[in-house]
Design a protein around this motif. Structure first.
Motif, mmCIF file in Angstrom:
data_model
loop_
_atom_site.group_PDB
_atom_site.id
_atom_site.type_symbol
_atom_site.label_atom_id
_atom_site.label_comp_id
_atom_site.label_asym_id
_atom_site.label_seq_id
_atom_site.Cartn_x
_atom_site.Cartn_y
_atom_site.Cartn_z
ATOM 1 N N GLU A 1 41.520 21.392 39.916
ATOM 2 C CA GLU A 1 42.193 22.700 40.449
ATOM 3 C C GLU A 1 43.449 23.583 40.815
ATOM 4 N N TYR A 2 43.855 23.070 39.589
ATOM 5 C CA TYR A 2 44.892 23.556 39.281
ATOM 6 C C TYR A 2 43.933 25.124 38.174
ATOM 7 N N ALA A 3 43.301 24.926 37.233
ATOM 8 C CA ALA A 3 42.742 25.763 36.313
ATOM 9 C C ALA A 3 41.632 26.746 37.488
ATOM 10 N N VAL A 4 41.226 26.280 38.206
ATOM 11 C CA VAL A 4 41.005 27.632 39.416
ATOM 12 C C VAL A 4 41.658 28.146 40.503
ATOM 13 N N LEU A 5 42.491 27.323 40.720
ATOM 14 C CA LEU A 5 43.829 28.353 41.333
ATOM 15 C C LEU A 5 44.171 29.076 40.105
ATOM 16 N N GLY A 6 44.585 28.942 39.020
ATOM 17 C CA GLY A 6 45.083 29.370 37.929
ATOM 18 C C GLY A 6 44.280 30.641 37.917
ATOM 19 N N ALA A 7 42.877 30.247 37.570
ATOM 20 C CA ALA A 7 42.176 31.737 38.026
ATOM 21 C C ALA A 7 41.961 32.582 38.854
ATOM 22 N N LEU A 8 42.036 32.264 40.128
ATOM 23 C CA LEU A 8 42.339 32.991 41.153
ATOM 24 C C LEU A 8 43.623 34.081 40.693
ATOM 25 N N VAL A 9 44.157 33.322 41.164
ATOM 26 C CA VAL A 9 46.013 33.941 40.588
ATOM 27 C C VAL A 9 45.523 34.688 39.120
ATOM 28 N N ALA A 10 44.749 35.312 38.257
ATOM 29 C CA ALA A 10 45.059 35.663 36.809
ATOM 30 C C ALA A 10 43.974 37.294 37.234
ATOM 31 N N VAL A 11 43.036 36.580 38.149
ATOM 32 C CA VAL A 11 42.273 37.774 38.701
ATOM 33 C C VAL A 11 42.737 38.683 40.342
ATOM 34 N N GLY A 12 43.557 37.839 40.719
ATOM 35 C CA GLY A 12 44.517 38.848 41.794
ATOM 36 C C GLY A 12 45.130 39.707 40.835
ATOM 37 N N LEU A 13 45.564 39.938 39.976
ATOM 38 C CA LEU A 13 46.880 40.270 38.669
ATOM 39 C C LEU A 13 46.868 41.405 37.904
ATOM 40 N N VAL A 14 45.209 40.828 37.869
ATOM 41 C CA VAL A 14 44.191 41.879 37.091
ATOM 42 C C VAL A 14 44.164 43.197 37.835
ATOM 43 N N ALA A 15 43.950 42.572 38.677
ATOM 44 C CA ALA A 15 43.221 44.212 40.030
ATOM 45 C C ALA A 15 44.904 44.337 40.349
ATOM 46 N N ALA A 16 45.274 44.169 40.679
ATOM 47 C CA ALA A 16 46.387 44.234 41.474
ATOM 48 C C ALA A 16 47.133 45.194 40.216
ATOM 49 N N VAL A 17 47.707 44.579 38.826
ATOM 50 C CA VAL A 17 47.886 45.755 37.890
ATOM 51 C C VAL A 17 47.632 47.275 37.938
ATOM 52 N N PRO A 18 46.574 47.908 37.679
ATOM 53 C CA PRO A 18 46.576 49.403 38.029
ATOM 54 C C PRO A 18 47.338 49.646 38.814
ATOM 55 N N SER A 19 47.012 49.253 39.955
ATOM 56 C CA SER A 19 47.584 50.478 41.018
ATOM 57 C C SER A 19 49.124 50.731 41.250
ATOM 58 N N LEU A 20 49.628 48.750 40.900
ATOM 59 C CA LEU A 20 51.371 48.633 41.362
ATOM 60 C C LEU A 20 50.990 49.197 39.389
ATOM 61 N N LEU A 21 51.065 50.062 38.700
ATOM 62 C CA LEU A 21 51.120 50.966 37.391
ATOM 63 C C LEU A 21 51.176 52.140 37.761
ATOM 64 N N ALA A 22 50.833 52.402 38.388
ATOM 65 C CA ALA A 22 50.266 53.761 39.237
ATOM 66 C C ALA A 22 51.538 54.261 39.460
ATOM 67 N N ALA A 23 52.008 52.820 40.660
ATOM 68 C CA ALA A 23 53.315 53.262 42.304
ATOM 69 C C ALA A 23 54.546 53.159 41.437
ATOM 70 N N PHE A 24 54.505 52.698 40.212
ATOM 71 C CA PHE A 24 55.283 52.483 39.050
ATOM 72 C C PHE A 24 55.934 53.750 38.776
#
Length: 61
Positions: free
Chosen positions: A23-46
């Motif tokens: 369950e920790y691995a699944v949670l970690g994978a979901l967090v990683a996917v969320g970060l990968v999805a969020a980084v490009p838009s955050l980078l553009a905003a910054f």
């Protein structure tokens, strides 16, 4: 099939045992996917924010 999913989800929610490593691995994978999805838009905003700051400091439009 949906009924099986909800029954399983209810059992998991009622389970009072600790979180397992899987369950920790699944949670970690979901967090990683969320970060990968969020980084490009955050980078553009910054980048845009710092460009506005730099142009305000240098006085260029």
């Amino acid at each position: 099939m949906l009924r099986k999913f909800f029954n399983k989800a209810r059992k998991v929610a009622q389970d009072d045992q600790g979180i397992t490593a899987v369950e920790y691995a699944v949670l970690g994978a979901l967090v990683a996917v969320g970060l990968v999805a969020a980084v490009p838009s955050l980078l553009a905003a910054f980048t845009a924010a710092f460009a506005r700051i730099a142009s305000a400091i240098s006085g260029t439009p």
